[in-house]
Design an enzyme around this catalytic site. Sequence first.
Site, PDB file in Angstrom:
ATOM      1  N   LYS A  34       0.126  14.029  11.616  1.00  0.00           N
ATOM      2  CA  LYS A  34       0.985  12.281  12.751  1.00  0.00           C
ATOM      3  C   LYS A  34       1.972  12.718  13.712  1.00  0.00           C
ATOM      4  O   LYS A  34       3.174  13.869  13.590  1.00  0.00           O
ATOM      5  CB  LYS A  34       1.501  11.160  11.776  1.00  0.00           C
ATOM      6  N   TYR A  79      -5.553   1.589  10.814  1.00  0.00           N
ATOM      7  CA  TYR A  79      -4.997   0.642   9.487  1.00  0.00           C
ATOM      8  C   TYR A  79      -5.586   0.103   9.319  1.00  0.00           C
ATOM      9  O   TYR A  79      -5.152  -1.258   8.643  1.00  0.00           O
ATOM     10  CB  TYR A  79      -3.711   1.704   9.912  1.00  0.00           C
ATOM     11  N   ASN A 108       5.876  10.578   6.856  1.00  0.00           N
ATOM     12  CA  ASN A 108       5.147  11.613   5.538  1.00  0.00           C
ATOM     13  C   ASN A 108       4.193  12.195   6.503  1.00  0.00           C
ATOM     14  O   ASN A 108       3.344  13.074   5.903  1.00  0.00           O
ATOM     15  CB  ASN A 108       4.226  10.326   4.943  1.00  0.00           C
ATOM     16  N   HIS A 145      -1.980  12.783   7.563  1.00  0.00           N
ATOM     17  CA  HIS A 145      -3.500  11.807   7.464  1.00  0.00           C
ATOM     18  C   HIS A 145      -4.755  12.324   6.468  1.00  0.00           C
ATOM     19  O   HIS A 145      -4.896  13.152   7.302  1.00  0.00           O
ATOM     20  CB  HIS A 145      -3.335  10.704   7.727  1.00  0.00           C
ATOM     21  N   GLU A 195     -13.894   7.433   9.886  1.00  0.00           N
ATOM     22  CA  GLU A 195     -12.974   7.519  10.587  1.00  0.00           C
ATOM     23  C   GLU A 195     -13.241   8.682  11.536  1.00  0.00           C
ATOM     24  O   GLU A 195     -12.441   8.836  12.564  1.00  0.00           O
ATOM     25  CB  GLU A 195     -11.112   8.114   8.877  1.00  0.00           C
TER      26      GLU A 195
HETATM   27  P1  DAT Z   1      -2.168   7.149   2.289  1.00  0.00           P
HETATM   28  O1  DAT Z   1      -1.530   8.015   3.576  1.00  0.00           O
HETATM   29  O2  DAT Z   1      -1.430   8.616   1.252  1.00  0.00           O
HETATM   30  O3  DAT Z   1      -3.531   7.411   2.799  1.00  0.00           O
HETATM   31  P2  DAT Z   1      -1.757   4.658   2.892  1.00  0.00           P
HETATM   32  O4  DAT Z   1      -3.652   4.373   3.342  1.00  0.00           O
HETATM   33  O5  DAT Z   1      -1.363   3.471   1.229  1.00  0.00           O
HETATM   34  O6  DAT Z   1      -1.407   5.990   2.153  1.00  0.00           O
HETATM   35  O7  DAT Z   1      -0.524   3.815   3.795  1.00  0.00           O
HETATM   36  C1  DAT Z   1      -0.975   4.533   4.528  1.00  0.00           C
HETATM   37  C2  DAT Z   1       0.661   4.804   5.537  1.00  0.00           C
HETATM   38  O8  DAT Z   1       1.155   3.784   5.794  1.00  0.00           O
HETATM   39  C3  DAT Z   1       0.527   5.771   4.869  1.00  0.00           C
HETATM   40  O9  DAT Z   1       0.896   7.371   4.577  1.00  0.00           O
HETATM   41  C4  DAT Z   1       2.349   5.291   5.042  1.00  0.00           C
HETATM   42  C5  DAT Z   1       2.386   3.647   5.262  1.00  0.00           C
HETATM   43  N1  DAT Z   1       2.871   3.566   4.016  1.00  0.00           N
HETATM   44  C6  DAT Z   1       2.449   2.837   2.621  1.00  0.00           C
HETATM   45  N2  DAT Z   1       2.719   2.698   1.862  1.00  0.00           N
HETATM   46  C7  DAT Z   1       3.912   2.048   2.132  1.00  0.00           C
HETATM   47  C8  DAT Z   1       5.259   1.536   1.914  1.00  0.00           C
HETATM   48  N3  DAT Z   1       5.106   0.848   0.609  1.00  0.00           N
HETATM   49  N4  DAT Z   1       6.020   0.719   3.157  1.00  0.00           N
HETATM   50  C9  DAT Z   1       6.433   1.913   4.264  1.00  0.00           C
HETATM   51  N5  DAT Z   1       5.319   2.858   4.788  1.00  0.00           N
HETATM   52  C10 DAT Z   1       4.002   2.223   3.943  1.00  0.00           C
HETATM   53 MG    MG Z   2      -4.532   5.821   3.803  1.00  0.00          MG
END
Ligand code: DAT
Ligand code: MG
Length: 150
Positions: free
Chosen positions: A11, A51, A114, A117, A128
């Site tokens: 990212k 997303y 974070n 991805h 994807e």
């Molecule tokens: P991952 O990236 O571990 O697959 P995800 O698909 O649930 O996680 O979410 C995608 C991204 O969205 C994640 O990397 C960071 C953001 N995100 C997820 N939960 C969040 C939250 N509670 N607050 C802020 N950003 C969040």
């Molecule tokens: Mg995810």
Amino acid sequence: MSNERTYIMIKPDGVQRGLVAEIIARFARKGFTLRAMKMMNVTKEHAEKHYADLSSKPFFGGLVSYMCSGPVVAMVWEGKDVVKTGRKIIGATNPAASEPGTIRGDFCIEVGRNVIHGSDAVESANHEIGLWFPEGVCEYEPCAKAWIYE
Ligand code: DAT
Ligand code: MG
């Protein structure tokens, strides 16, 4: 199946913080095969597509603008169980819960920054990969295969 593929993306914060080589090294030294890689700026429309399943979340707007805030490095990695193992290498979504030794556990602090991805299932990986690499990936025979798989 050793030809499973996953979509991995460094990212904008990972790029800006100089973590590209470190992250690539973690996948490469494990034994996974790099099938595609490019650095690119992401449009709002493309980030929203990537997303789409999170579009109802309160953090969606912030997530999309973060993804568009600088270039990303998009990659496809291949290998046995690479989707599941890739998620382990990356660590939990929230870095506060990511184990030390994982990418998120080692390199970041907040969920909205974070650094990386990784696809969460084989079906979403295929989706994807199609979204980020419509041009396809590189087909070649990795020379170390016999030294990695029995
Ligand atoms: P991952 O990236 O571990 O697959 P995800 O698909 O649930 O996680 O979410 C995608 C991204 O969205 C994640 O990397 C960071 C953001 N995100 C997820 N939960 C969040 C939250 N509670 N607050 C802020 N950003 C969040
Ligand atoms: Mg995810």
